[in-house]
Design a protein around this motif. Sequence first.
Motif, PDB file in Angstrom:
ATOM      1  N   ALA A 103     -27.506 -58.110 -26.214  1.00 60.51           N
ATOM      2  CA  ALA A 103     -28.382 -58.051 -25.417  1.00 60.51           C
ATOM      3  C   ALA A 103     -29.045 -60.089 -24.696  1.00 60.51           C
ATOM      4  CB  ALA A 103     -29.678 -57.733 -25.058  1.00 60.51           C
ATOM      5  N   THR A 104     -29.037 -60.612 -23.800  1.00 59.92           N
ATOM      6  CA  THR A 104     -29.551 -61.824 -24.065  1.00 59.92           C
ATOM      7  C   THR A 104     -30.086 -61.785 -22.900  1.00 59.92           C
ATOM      8  OG1 THR A 104     -28.366 -63.982 -22.892  1.00 59.92           O
ATOM      9  CG2 THR A 104     -27.426 -61.924 -22.141  1.00 59.92           C
ATOM     10  N   LEU A 105     -31.171 -63.067 -22.603  1.00 57.89           N
ATOM     11  CA  LEU A 105     -31.893 -63.157 -21.357  1.00 57.89           C
ATOM     12  C   LEU A 105     -30.946 -64.751 -20.512  1.00 57.89           C
ATOM     13  CD1 LEU A 105     -35.276 -63.251 -23.634  1.00 57.89           C
ATOM     14  CD2 LEU A 105     -34.497 -62.285 -21.827  1.00 57.89           C
ATOM     15  N   VAL A 106     -30.182 -65.371 -21.240  1.00 57.56           N
ATOM     16  CA  VAL A 106     -29.386 -65.955 -20.272  1.00 57.56           C
ATOM     17  C   VAL A 106     -28.829 -65.607 -18.725  1.00 57.56           C
ATOM     18  CG1 VAL A 106     -27.270 -67.685 -21.035  1.00 57.56           C
ATOM     19  CG2 VAL A 106     -28.949 -66.818 -22.103  1.00 57.56           C
ATOM     20  N   GLU A 107     -29.160 -66.462 -17.823  1.00 56.68           N
ATOM     21  CA  GLU A 107     -28.063 -65.917 -16.644  1.00 56.68           C
ATOM     22  C   GLU A 107     -26.115 -65.924 -17.120  1.00 56.68           C
ATOM     23  OE1 GLU A 107     -29.948 -64.682 -14.531  1.00 56.68           O
ATOM     24  OE2 GLU A 107     -28.580 -64.039 -13.115  1.00 56.68           O
TER      25      GLU A 107
END
Length: 130
Positions: A103-107
């Motif tokens: 999981a990531t919050l990066v676009e």
Amino acid sequence: EVQLQASGGGSVQAGGSLRLSCSVFGFNFDSYAADDYTIGWFRQVPGKEREGLSYVKITDGRVNYADSVMGRFTISSDNAKNTVYLQMNSLKSEDTAVYYCAATLVELGLPIVENEFDYWGQGTQVTVSS
């Protein structure tokens, strides 16, 4: 804290199919907290770098695929189950690997890069025999 749990691996003959599941804990897919999260799938064989395969952004459903799996693998999410799936069809011996979800919050764009993901699940082994 975000936690992920991958499952669904196994042994299959070439040409067969498997569906991997990634259960996600720590935020609800239907909540505002899911707004910026993207879930991705990777795989790794011994002695090689981890290869990014696909990702889905939870809120808008935007997906992307690496060329190596385009047309054979399909990523999807089930908000009710807080789970992301990777449907793998037309499997080849070269698909044999340990598969991970993250999981990531990066676009994200392409390529799908390991160091852009912050949270990782344990791997699940996929073995394709020819």
